[in-house]
Every structure is written in structure tokens, then in C-alpha cells.
Design an enzyme around this catalytic site. Structure first.
Site, PDB file in Angstrom:
ATOM      1  N   HIS A  69       1.538   5.171  -2.619  1.00  4.29           N
ATOM      2  CA  HIS A  69       1.963   6.542  -2.295  1.00  4.29           C
ATOM      3  C   HIS A  69       3.232   7.025  -3.008  1.00  4.29           C
ATOM      4  O   HIS A  69       3.334   8.203  -3.337  1.00  4.29           O
ATOM      5  CB  HIS A  69       2.222   6.660  -0.788  1.00  4.29           C
ATOM      6  CG  HIS A  69       0.986   6.707   0.048  1.00  4.29           C
ATOM      7  ND1 HIS A  69       0.202   7.825   0.194  1.00  4.29           N
ATOM      8  CD2 HIS A  69       0.400   5.746   0.801  1.00  4.29           C
ATOM      9  CE1 HIS A  69      -0.814   7.566   0.996  1.00  4.29           C
ATOM     10  NE2 HIS A  69      -0.721   6.311   1.380  1.00  4.29           N
TER      11      HIS A  69
ATOM     12  N   HIS B  74       0.844  -1.207   0.000  1.00  4.74           N
ATOM     13  CA  HIS B  74       0.000   0.000   0.000  1.00  4.74           C
ATOM     14  C   HIS B  74       0.875   1.251   0.000  1.00  4.74           C
ATOM     15  O   HIS B  74       0.689   2.143  -0.826  1.00  4.74           O
ATOM     16  CB  HIS B  74      -0.925   0.038   1.218  1.00  4.74           C
ATOM     17  CG  HIS B  74      -1.539   1.402   1.419  1.00  4.74           C
ATOM     18  ND1 HIS B  74      -2.682   1.813   0.759  1.00  4.74           N
ATOM     19  CD2 HIS B  74      -1.128   2.462   2.160  1.00  4.74           C
ATOM     20  CE1 HIS B  74      -2.949   3.070   1.093  1.00  4.74           C
ATOM     21  NE2 HIS B  74      -2.021   3.484   1.946  1.00  4.74           N
TER      22      HIS B  74
ATOM     23  N   GLU C 144      -5.436   9.721   0.099  1.00  3.50           N
ATOM     24  CA  GLU C 144      -5.802   8.298   0.185  1.00  3.50           C
ATOM     25  C   GLU C 144      -6.881   7.901  -0.824  1.00  3.50           C
ATOM     26  O   GLU C 144      -6.785   6.847  -1.441  1.00  3.50           O
ATOM     27  CB  GLU C 144      -6.259   7.948   1.604  1.00  3.50           C
ATOM     28  CG  GLU C 144      -5.145   7.917   2.634  1.00  3.50           C
ATOM     29  CD  GLU C 144      -4.078   6.837   2.377  1.00  3.50           C
ATOM     30  OE1 GLU C 144      -3.118   6.772   3.128  1.00  3.50           O
ATOM     31  OE2 GLU C 144      -4.202   6.061   1.399  1.00  3.50           O
TER      32      GLU C 144
ATOM     33  N   SER D 122      -3.985   1.145  -4.811  1.00  5.05           N
ATOM     34  CA  SER D 122      -3.463  -0.139  -4.301  1.00  5.05           C
ATOM     35  C   SER D 122      -4.576  -1.144  -4.008  1.00  5.05           C
ATOM     36  O   SER D 122      -4.307  -2.230  -3.488  1.00  5.05           O
ATOM     37  CB  SER D 122      -2.647   0.114  -3.022  1.00  5.05           C
ATOM     38  OG  SER D 122      -3.466   0.752  -2.053  1.00  5.05           O
TER      39      SER D 122
HETATM   40  N1  HBI Z   1       1.811   6.510   9.975  1.00  3.34           N
HETATM   41  N2  HBI Z   1       3.205   5.095   8.780  1.00  3.34           N
HETATM   42  C1  HBI Z   1       2.146   5.923   8.810  1.00  3.34           C
HETATM   43  N3  HBI Z   1       1.439   6.141   7.678  1.00  3.34           N
HETATM   44  C2  HBI Z   1       0.366   6.969   7.670  1.00  3.34           C
HETATM   45  O1  HBI Z   1      -0.264   7.178   6.615  1.00  3.34           O
HETATM   46  C3  HBI Z   1      -0.012   7.616   8.855  1.00  3.34           C
HETATM   47  C4  HBI Z   1       0.751   7.366  10.005  1.00  3.34           C
HETATM   48  N4  HBI Z   1       0.438   7.978  11.179  1.00  3.34           N
HETATM   49  C5  HBI Z   1      -0.624   8.959  11.279  1.00  3.34           C
HETATM   50  C6  HBI Z   1      -1.423   9.093  10.020  1.00  3.34           C
HETATM   51  N5  HBI Z   1      -1.084   8.472   8.891  1.00  3.34           N
HETATM   52  C7  HBI Z   1      -2.690   9.928  10.022  1.00  3.34           C
HETATM   53  O2  HBI Z   1      -3.273   9.823  11.300  1.00  3.34           O
HETATM   54  C8  HBI Z   1      -2.430  11.402   9.765  1.00  3.34           C
HETATM   55  O3  HBI Z   1      -2.555  11.597   8.399  1.00  3.34           O
HETATM   56  C9  HBI Z   1      -3.481  12.234  10.447  1.00  3.34           C
HETATM   57 FE    FE Z   2      -1.857   5.374   2.864  1.00  3.30          FE
END
Ligand code: HBI
Ligand code: FE
Length: 259
Positions: A129, A124, A170, A189
Site C-alpha cells: 500500500h 502487505h 486491493e 504483495s
Molecule cells: N484496518 N488496519 C486496517 N487495514 C485495512 O485495510 C482495513 C482496516 N479496517 C477496515 C477495513 N480495512 C475495511 O473493512 C474497509 O475498507 C471497509
Molecule cells: Fe490491504
């Protein structure tokens, strides 16, 4: 929530070594199967920017070496990959984005999770991304998002900002002269939602509006019933450029919108 990654080895910024040599042959084979399934769908349903970017990545031969991709990314837009054990706390996540580092989970799903996985895994995060980080406008927007995230934490507005991320980075859709196309990582994805989000008449497809997106709740365990559609990454950049502080203050007292 109990997370799957091994966080014990992580540094203070939640980064870990990718340890590419530790991946089993079966894991590279599973990654290739996931890649091949999506590679059949993306020419029809993904936006051109994503398709062009993927062509620059040799990700079809198995789980990629993050350091090699980071070298290409740095040259293109100044971004790089930071290997992480999985979901990391908001401030670590936003700090990485604010420094043009994209967190990519190091572990791969199990074979039985081929069609759906709750937490983001390396497929994913990487396939969904990383390719768009080669697009300069998208890359600039995500950098601003990271800085905006750190500010949102100070303003207790992370929940609102997370909705923006959800409905763009997303699950975002884009208008093209060939029709609606997907750019959101969760769509790109996904084995089933990528065709659904572009072709199914059931979901709502609203023109992107920052305040509506910041107010609209979302569900993480099913196909979306509402998508937001942008004209271009330039529009996304433009529409999210202003200071969000007064917007947060106004929206904080308004009811959340159901998807
Ligand atoms: N951590 N590894 C990872 N990937 C994410 O997309 C991610 C995260 N921590 C917080 C988060 N996304 C979301 O809560 C924030 O976009 C608000
Ligand atoms: Fe993501």
C-alpha cells in the site's frame, strides 16, 4: 474474529508505537526475503507508478522505520503512516484515511506464512500500500475514499464501498501500453497472484465500472476470479468523484453479483 495484534496498547484512534527496536534480526531477514521475492516480479507485472514510487523507498534492507518514511511521504503528498496493531474498526480506519494517515500493521507474519497470510501484516500493508501514496492522483483518491467511508457508514453502505476498495486498492489492474499491469496492494504483495492476475487466461478482466464493482461480491481466501481494469488513476478519481448517495439507493435494491 480473534485478531493477532496487541490491541491493549492502542490509543483511542487505534494507533500504537512501532517500537522498531523490538523487531528481531530474523524478522528483518524474513521481510527482506519477502521483499526480494516480490522485487523479482514487480518489474514485469506492476504498473509504472508503483515501480517509480518503490525506487524512492529504501525498503529492501528490512522492516522500515515508519517515521522516516512518513517524513518523505508528507513532503510528497501530505500522507503519513500510522502504526496499528492490525485490522481496526471501519470508523477508525476511514477517519485515518480521511486525514491522510495510512494504517500500517506493526507485526510481521511467521516464516510458515511466507506464501499466504489471511490478515494484513507489515509486509502487505507497507510493500503493497505505501509506495502508491507517493502518486498524487492515487493519494487524492484514497483521501476521498476515506471521507466516502465515513459517509458510507452514515448511509449503511460500507459493504458496497468495501467492494470498491477490494476491486481497486486491493486487487486493481491497469491498462498500460505494455499491456495489463497490477496496482492493487493484495496483488503487489502476493507471491503467486501477481503473475496470475496479469497472465492467466482463467480470470475475467472487466473494464472498471463503478456500479458493477459496488455490486460484485468477492472472496478473501483465494485468487480472484474477476478483476476490474482502469485506464489510469485519473479515471479512478473521475469515476468515483460523484456523490454516491443516489447510487447506493439504487443498488441497495438490486441483487449482489457473484464474482
Ligand atoms: N484496518 N488496519 C486496517 N487495514 C485495512 O485495510 C482495513 C482496516 N479496517 C477496515 C477495513 N480495512 C475495511 O473493512 C474497509 O475498507 C471497509
Ligand atoms: Fe490491504
Amino acid at each position: 474474529m480473534s485478531l493477532r495484534g496487541s490491541y491493549g496498547l492502542a490509543a483511542a484512534d487505534f494507533s500504537v508505537a512501532q517500537d522498531w527496536g523490538a523487531y528481531a534480526a530474523e524478522e528483518h531477514a524474513l521481510f527482506r526475503r519477502l521483499f526480494e521475492r516480490q522485487a523479482k516480479l514487480v518489474p514485469r507485472y506492476a504498473c509504472a507508478e508503483w515501480i517509480e514510487a518503490l525506487a524512492r523507498l529504501d525498503a529492501g534492507s528490512g522492516i522500515p522505520r515508519f517515521d522516516r518514511v512518513s517524513a518523505k511521504l508528507r513532503a510528497a503528498t501530505g500522507w503519513e503512516i500510522v502504526a496499528v496493531p492490525g485490522l481496526i474498526p471501519d470508523d477508525a480506519f476511514f477517519t485515518h484515511l480521511a486525514n491522510r494517515r495510512f494504517p500500517v500493521t506493526v507485526w510481521l507474519r511467521q516464516p510458515e506464512e511466507f506464501d499466504y497470510i489471511v490478515e494484513p501484516d507489515v509486509f502487505h500493508d507497507f510493500f503493497g500500500h505505501v509506495p502508491l501514496l507517493f502518486d498524487p492522483v492515487y493519494a487524492d483518491h484514497l483521501h476521498e475514499y476515506g471521507k466516502g467511508g465515513l459517509k458510507a457508514m452514515r448511509l449503511d453502505a460500507v459493504k458496497m464501498l468495501a467492494r470498491l476498495y477490494w476491486y481497486t486498492i486491493e486487487f486493481g489492474l491497469m491498462k498500460t501500453h505494455d499491456g495489463i499491469r497490477a496496482y492493487g496492494a493484495g496483488l503487489i504483495s502476493s507471491g503467486g497472484e501477481l503473475a496470475y492476475c496479469v497472465t492467466d487466461p482463467a480470470p475475467k478482466r472487466l473494464d472498471f465500472d463503478l456500479e458493477t464493482a459496488l455490486r460484485t461480491d468477492y472472496q478473501i481466501d483465494r485468487y480472484q476470479t474477476t478483476y476490474f481494469v482502469i485506464d489510469s488513476f485519473a479515471q479512478l478519481m473521475r469515476d468515483t468523484a460523484p456523490d454516491f448517495t443516489p447510487v447506493y439507493d439504487r443498488l441497495r435494491n438490486l441483487p449482489v453479483l457473484a464474482p
